[in-house]
Motif scaffolding. Structure first.
Motif, PDB file in Angstrom:
ATOM      1  N   LEU A 146       5.332  14.193  19.182  1.00 59.79           N
ATOM      2  CA  LEU A 146       4.170  14.829  18.192  1.00 59.79           C
ATOM      3  C   LEU A 146       3.189  15.944  18.912  1.00 59.79           C
ATOM      4  CD1 LEU A 146       3.323  11.757  16.000  1.00 59.79           C
ATOM      5  CD2 LEU A 146       4.955  13.555  15.358  1.00 59.79           C
ATOM      6  N   LEU A 163       1.395   8.084  10.675  1.00 58.20           N
ATOM      7  CA  LEU A 163       1.038   9.600  10.809  1.00 58.20           C
ATOM      8  C   LEU A 163      -0.500   9.919  10.140  1.00 58.20           C
ATOM      9  CD1 LEU A 163       4.387  11.460   9.983  1.00 58.20           C
ATOM     10  CD2 LEU A 163       3.414  11.161  12.298  1.00 58.20           C
ATOM     11  N   GLY A 187       9.565  15.134  15.488  1.00 63.48           N
ATOM     12  CA  GLY A 187       8.140  15.521  15.562  1.00 63.48           C
ATOM     13  C   GLY A 187       7.883  16.927  15.803  1.00 63.48           C
ATOM     14  N   ILE A 233      10.276   8.760  14.480  1.00 62.35           N
ATOM     15  CA  ILE A 233       8.805   8.601  13.991  1.00 62.35           C
ATOM     16  C   ILE A 233       8.561   6.925  13.748  1.00 62.35           C
ATOM     17  CG2 ILE A 233       7.151   8.688  12.240  1.00 62.35           C
ATOM     18  CD1 ILE A 233       8.503  11.293  11.434  1.00 62.35           C
ATOM     19  N   ALA A 262       9.288   9.777  18.216  1.00 66.75           N
ATOM     20  CA  ALA A 262       9.443  11.216  17.953  1.00 66.75           C
ATOM     21  C   ALA A 262       8.189  12.134  18.620  1.00 66.75           C
ATOM     22  CB  ALA A 262       9.088  11.377  16.508  1.00 66.75           C
ATOM     23  N   TYR A 292       0.011   9.494  17.428  1.00 66.61           N
ATOM     24  CA  TYR A 292       0.016   8.442  16.328  1.00 66.61           C
ATOM     25  C   TYR A 292      -1.042   7.986  15.867  1.00 66.61           C
ATOM     26  CZ  TYR A 292       5.359   8.769  17.049  1.00 66.61           C
ATOM     27  OH  TYR A 292       6.509   9.363  17.142  1.00 66.61           O
ATOM     28  N   HIS A 332       1.978  10.062  21.735  1.00 68.58           N
ATOM     29  CA  HIS A 332       2.341  11.193  21.041  1.00 68.58           C
ATOM     30  C   HIS A 332       3.846  11.192  21.269  1.00 68.58           C
ATOM     31  CE1 HIS A 332       2.486  13.643  24.558  1.00 68.58           C
ATOM     32  NE2 HIS A 332       0.959  13.519  24.816  1.00 68.58           N
TER      33      HIS A 332
END
Length: 529
Positions: free
Chosen positions: A302, A409, A343, A295, A300, A306, A313
């Motif tokens: 997601l 985040l 993520g 992260i 990571a 972000y 992402h």
């Protein structure tokens, strides 16, 4: 082995049938009876050794469900580039110069670009300023990135002519030159492959350093989630040598680095085991793969971008089909698979791969997801329903929680980082871990973080995801045993279970009080010794 009658002010067994007792009888490395002082004294007999731990709280030995012992042990000989002590790139350069060994590679570890004054990653030029005639490599605090100087790149055969201009694993600067960065696990492995092999003695020393520290912290079993990360197959050989010599300080369940596992399986060199051999403290359970990155490294994967990079992402490290295939190769050989997923997009990919392996032959291997930091309630329900295990990296709440909230985040996702209460509410069994050396191996501090969710800055991050002390202890004892099919052998103090325990010099209630000192191990027993 001498029969022992152990008594204490409080013995909290984690055994639902008898959660608190006054005494234990230990014999042959096992708990043979539990109950009142009077009854256990009669059961033990007159020739029994008596051990009265006045003022102590006894609990099952703690299980650290995700660490990297060889890596952690080796860092003691490298430059410490963490923040603190290093607040700037200049500080890192000084640390590297001060730690320079008499010959060979110069190693550093732990730099965190988000905490440095310059707010950026190191570059080859930064490291060339330290030394231009010897190779230097510095690992990021996440372990997912490394930076090398020009000599190290050349030694590894990595330059502008051998790396495709579009290869994101080895990024380039505006001038078209490689920056020196190796991005993510495969690239780090390629770069590190140029480092000369360690001796077997060096690997064993590194392992013993970490496992001895683990025992001093109240840990009686660890899960090595990446055997081979730092020294390849030498690490597996070191474990087996130490185990054969009877020198393992704690029980260890290993998961081999995925690419090594597949190669060794093809050659018929390894086999996975679901239970330890009699008298052994090490077994190889399976293999580990990575679905995404870090992260704090913005790698990571997601589902939504972000906060600090609205168009980014992160990415999965492998296409779904490739991850499915790698997992299936280990599953078919009877192994247990662990998949790194930070993520929520990576968590979904891991669930799909592990569930597909289960469905291939009906074998419920209790495969695992590691870290599982960003996830939705539906993800946790899918993990539960697929009978997949999970170990949460809750230490992130303390060490990176402020930055996850303010930078990476945003408040809502950060507040649900490592959603322990949500997992508990749906009946999910889970472990907690430090990922040492990424964060310090201190299980009692990990429990405190799970209970109060305080960040390094002193803020509460997601009060609704707190769990109670007893639930956190359960996560680091019997639930972590469950993650590797060991719940019938260890994790509770009950007749027939291993006599693995820790006596603390205070009460468990103190773990919930952030203003009080954390109780410390006064006695640690592994196999009753």
């Amino acid at each position: 082995m001498t029969r022992t009658l152990l008594t204490a002010d409080a013995i909290l067994t984690q055994d639902m049938a008898s959660p608190q007792v006054e005494a234990l009888v230990l014999d042959g490395g096992l708990v043979v009876a539990t109950g009142s002082r009077k009854d256990m004294a009669e059961h033990a007999g007159p020739e029994t050794r008596r051990l009265d731990l006045a003022g102590a709280t006894v609990i099952p030995g703690l299980i650290e469900s995700h660490i990297h012992p060889t890596y952690a042990g080796l860092t003691g000989g490298w430059a410490d580039c963490r923040t603190p002590p290093c607040a700037s790139i200049t500080d890192i350069q000084g640390a590297l110069r001060n730690s320079t060994p008499s010959h060979g590679w110069i190693r550093g570890w732990g730099y965190d670009d988000t905490q440095l004054r310059e707010g950026r990653h190191l570059t080859r030029d930064d490291l060339d300023a330290v030394c231009t005639d010897r190779p230097i490599i510095v690992l990021h605090i996440s372990g997912h990135f490394a930076v090398a100087n020009t000599v190290a790149l050349a030694t590894a055969g990595i330059d502008e002519s051998t790396v495709d201009p579009g290869d994101s694993q080895f990024p380039r600067g505006a001038d078209g030159r490689l920056t020196g960065m190796a991005w993510e696990i495969d690239a780090v492995a390629r770069l590190s492959g140029a480092i000369p092999d360690l001796t077997q003695a060096e690997v064993q020393t590194a392992l013993l350093r970490s496992l001895t520290l683990a025992r001093s912290r109240g840990i009686t079993a660890v899960h090595d989630l990446g055997v081979g990360l730092s020294a390849g197959m030498q690490e597996l050989a070191a474990y087996r040598a130490l185990d054969t010599k009877g020198e393992m300080p704690v029980h260890t369940v290993g998961f081999l680095r995925g690419d090594l596992a597949i190669a060794e399986l093809e050659e018929g060199n390894i086999a996975f085991t679901a239970a330890p051999a009699p008298g052994s403290r090490f077994r190889l359970a399976g293999a580990k793969f990575w679905a995404d990155g870090s992260i704090q490294g913005l790698s990571a994967a997601l589902r939504t971008p972000y906060t600090c990079s609205p168009n980014h992402h992160g990415d999965l490290l492998y296409p779904q089909e490739q991850l499915d295939d790698m997992v299936l190769q280990v599953h078919r050989e009877g192994g247990q698979v662990a998949v790194h997923a930070n993520g929520d997009a990576a968590v979904a990919a891991a669930i799909a791969a592990l569930r597909s392996a289960h469905r291939s032959d009906g074998r419920r291997a209790r495969h695992r997801i590691e870290h599982c930091q960003v996830s939705r309630p539906a993800d946790l329900e899918a993990i539960r329903d697929a009978e997949i295990g999970v170990s949460f990296f809750v230490n992130h709440v303390f060490h990176w929680g402020d930055r996850h909230r303010d930078r990476f985040l945003g408040p809502e996702r950060a507040g649900n980082l490592d959603p322990l209460a949500c997992a508990d509410d749906i009946g999910l069994k889970f472990g907690l871990h430090s990922d040492c050396p990424i964060t310090p191996m201190d299980p009692l501090q990990t429990i405190r973080t799970a209970v109060n969710r305080l960040t390094m800055g002193g803020a509460v991050l997601g009060a609704h995801q707190r769990i109670g002390v007893q639930r956190a202890v359960q996560a680091m004892t019997v639930d972590s045993a469950y993650l590797v099919h060991d719940e019938g052998r260890v994790g509770i103090l009950a007749p027939g279970r291993r006599a693995d325990l820790v006596a603390l010099d205070g009460t468990l209630a103190a773990l919930a009080d952030a203003s009080s000192d954390i109780p410390q191990p006064a006695l640690v027993m592994v196999d009753g010794r």
